[in-house]
Design an enzyme around this catalytic site. Sequence first.
Site, PDB file in Angstrom:
ATOM      1  N   GLU A 136       9.181  -2.253  -1.560  1.00  0.00           N
ATOM      2  CA  GLU A 136       8.966  -2.725  -2.925  1.00  0.00           C
ATOM      3  C   GLU A 136       9.740  -1.867  -3.928  1.00  0.00           C
ATOM      4  O   GLU A 136       9.692  -0.629  -3.845  1.00  0.00           O
ATOM      5  CB  GLU A 136       7.473  -2.690  -3.272  1.00  0.00           C
ATOM      6  CG  GLU A 136       7.180  -3.371  -4.599  1.00  0.00           C
ATOM      7  CD  GLU A 136       5.697  -3.388  -4.952  1.00  0.00           C
ATOM      8  OE1 GLU A 136       5.269  -4.301  -5.663  1.00  0.00           O
ATOM      9  OE2 GLU A 136       4.985  -2.479  -4.498  1.00  0.00           O
ATOM     10  N   ALA A 276       0.397   4.113  -2.009  1.00  0.00           N
ATOM     11  CA  ALA A 276       0.163   3.197  -0.898  1.00  0.00           C
ATOM     12  C   ALA A 276       0.974   1.932  -1.151  1.00  0.00           C
ATOM     13  O   ALA A 276       1.507   1.718  -2.246  1.00  0.00           O
ATOM     14  CB  ALA A 276      -1.321   2.868  -0.762  1.00  0.00           C
ATOM     15  N   GLU A 310      -5.199  -1.712  -2.449  1.00  0.00           N
ATOM     16  CA  GLU A 310      -4.260  -2.378  -1.528  1.00  0.00           C
ATOM     17  C   GLU A 310      -4.908  -3.599  -0.891  1.00  0.00           C
ATOM     18  O   GLU A 310      -4.241  -4.609  -0.644  1.00  0.00           O
ATOM     19  CB  GLU A 310      -3.792  -1.398  -0.461  1.00  0.00           C
ATOM     20  CG  GLU A 310      -3.161  -0.126  -0.996  1.00  0.00           C
ATOM     21  CD  GLU A 310      -2.076  -0.377  -2.034  1.00  0.00           C
ATOM     22  OE1 GLU A 310      -1.298  -1.335  -1.866  1.00  0.00           O
ATOM     23  OE2 GLU A 310      -2.006   0.379  -3.024  1.00  0.00           O
ATOM     24  N   HIS A 313      -4.683  -6.669  -3.006  1.00  0.00           N
ATOM     25  CA  HIS A 313      -3.349  -7.271  -2.937  1.00  0.00           C
ATOM     26  C   HIS A 313      -3.224  -8.293  -1.802  1.00  0.00           C
ATOM     27  O   HIS A 313      -2.327  -9.144  -1.843  1.00  0.00           O
ATOM     28  CB  HIS A 313      -2.289  -6.199  -2.717  1.00  0.00           C
ATOM     29  CG  HIS A 313      -1.834  -5.511  -3.959  1.00  0.00           C
ATOM     30  ND1 HIS A 313      -1.426  -6.186  -5.086  1.00  0.00           N
ATOM     31  CD2 HIS A 313      -1.696  -4.185  -4.246  1.00  0.00           C
ATOM     32  CE1 HIS A 313      -1.056  -5.311  -6.011  1.00  0.00           C
ATOM     33  NE2 HIS A 313      -1.214  -4.088  -5.533  1.00  0.00           N
TER      34      HIS A 313
END
Length: 840
Positions: A136, A276, A310, A313
Amino acid sequence: MSIRDGDPTRASNLTQSEAEHRAALITEVEYDLALSLQADRPDYDGDCRIRFRHQDPQAGTFLDFTGGEIERLELNDEEIGAAAWAGHRIALPGEALREENTVRIVYRNDFDRDGVGLHKFSDPEDGAEYIYTHFEPYDAHRLFPCFDQPDIKAVYRLRVGAPAEWEVVANSPESSRGPGDDGRVMREFAQTQPFSTYLVALIAGPYHVFEDRFPAPSGDVPLKVLCRESLAKHMDPEEFFTVTKQGLQFLGDFFDFPYPFGKYDQVFVPEFNMGAMENVGCITFSERMVFRDPPTELQRLNRAEVVLHEMAHMWFGDLVTMRWWNDLWLNESFATYMAFLAIDEATRFDWGAWPSFHGNMKAWAYQQDQLVTTHPIAGEIPDTDATFLNFDGITYGKGASVLKQLVAAIGPDGFREGMRHYFRTHAWGNTTLAEFLGALEEGSQKDLQDWSARWLETAGVNTLSARIEVSDQRVTSFAIEQTAPEAQPTLRPHTLELAVYDADAAGAPVLREAIPVEVDGARTVVESLIETPAPVAVFPNYNDHDFAKTELDPQSLAYVRERLDQFDDRFMRLLLWHSLWDMVRDQRFRCTDYLALVREKIANESSLQLLQTTLGNASMGQRAYLPDELRLIEARHLSGLAAAQLARAPDSDQRIIWARALVGAAQEPDTIQEALALVDNGTGIEGFELDQDMRWSLAIKAMAHALPQAADRVAQELERDPSDRGRRNAETARVSAPEGGVKEEAWRRIAEDTDASLYEQRARMQGFFWIHQHDLTVPYVDRFFAEVGGIYEAKTKDFATTYFAALYPHRWATQDTIDRSEALLAQLGEGDNMLSRSVR
């Protein structure tokens, strides 16, 4: 055919317009990727087949790819010439394209060492090698050729040849394995569901594995936690599995949408740049979250937040993905808000969820929103370089804070129903902010267009303050006034609670009531308080629903200064301390008065978040907001306070916080020696010693101040801690020595050492500048400004921003530094590039 990277100087960058054009042409993408990994090799081999449909073949297109060497490059079974690969792109010419296409690229590439792409790490304790990916926002093409943008989702089939003793995990479960070349094993992974390229994951190496399962109606979800073998002794897998199960249950119920992927792996990887990363079904975490030293409960809470962030997500980001990076803020803000909501409603850490949110995320947001580099939460992101710059406190902290304010405005039921509508409607697709707001409007039946325009499309933070007039001990006028900075003049709607306090017989504060108030405009009258008894204090953001600074009115300020430690609500005490800190930063309250109040009022504080936040602010004030003649005096005051409180702290968590404050406040030889005595002679507190991280911090300071036997102390600490952490700290200590030759060698190696990882280079940078070494290092200020442009041109984005953060001469806020910075900005021109953003 063998092609080497044709133009390595070309920037690896993708513009929004290029991405929009390509997304309109490319559909039904499938990747079939085979990778060959071997131990003790600096590179790896790849064979990638890409199938896709093209809506207008004559228009051509391109693949993103940053690699070392291409051995075969075919489009629809025809070889393409070397000119097709220029820099970081492979051109696919229109004359060779069809509606249905297959591209094959056979290549060789070096492992990465800067924490992105396919990163390789060798453990200094046992020599074991560990490999992981991080992509990312725009680095998947460093592993394999692809259409590297979030709105060209694809399915993936992965085969990996790797040593038999290695664990290999990816986004989907392993489906088969068999013998490979050179005694290795070939593992195949099941075809995935469709998702974006930046969410692809590959982990390989002799990782230690812990396993469990999450019971779900449609079938148990396998759970794994992986870490380096040398860190396994520090792991507490049961806590991870407990939080994971609580989160999967809470989020699945909240969204009315069960966990959408087939497994859930959580991997702690070395030298990771981020906290993370939400790779589909295979989350990677920084090893900072494997506690090598005893943690506080607050650290455990904050780690649980990262786990749940996370996890959120998996729905918001992975199942449904924003179309382009201008909505990056929403991806991160939503996950942050949901993580704290899950902590509050589903875990044992409910005692600290929203205080932690305020002390970490909101404090970060307030600070970032008052810099010249502030920007609207939502806005155009022209390219992937700009995306990289926007992983900041606006994207995470302010966005999440504004979502919390939005939930206060539309109600929790409207928010929950809106999110359920969102996932039912957009599962497996891409969306924009408009579609997100549309779902919330559907759930809440409220129009959010004006709210969005004022909160999301403008920058800056408002200040709220109470204005009270009193006659004969009764309120004759009461209003909440809202102001905005001149550069960001927007006034916003605020949904909040107004706390009204009386005093008991002993003068201590007692909450009379918390009044719901809708603030809009410059002045909002609170009619219900008129003709009531005059309160001793008021606070216009009770329970912290709003994102706004709160300036205490004169009467409330006077009362708070006297009685701050007597407010029985620990969250309220935290909010009051933060308001005082904001007033320091706004030059409405003296920093020395704030520091004196800390010494007077903090002694009996029980809130871990309040202690940590307030001591952090006190340290910042002492270092950054005082003239040189007061800086060390106040540092000694903080050191004395910390030493006294360490001796009387009632539990291990408070001892750890006070010991860290003591180590941080040691800023000159005498106080460093006093802290070192606690290392050498013990603390005198049964069962409590300074941990290894504190010992390293003091050893580094001893080297920086050239204390007696400092080098021997560093050697002893390295013997105690021969890990990668220990080696990096030893390098920081070495560079910290006040010796010209050491500094010169370090400066050269920072620029030229291509074998060192980014983590190793960061350790080197962190030891370079010390404020008391000004005369020794001032020549490097000239060199920094002369060389920083070349660093940004030649190095990766991660290296360049790390270099700037560590070596920009911010320790000396002189007019010369300001003049040089302004001259550099003028040289860079009007463009908003990475270096100009860093300088501003």
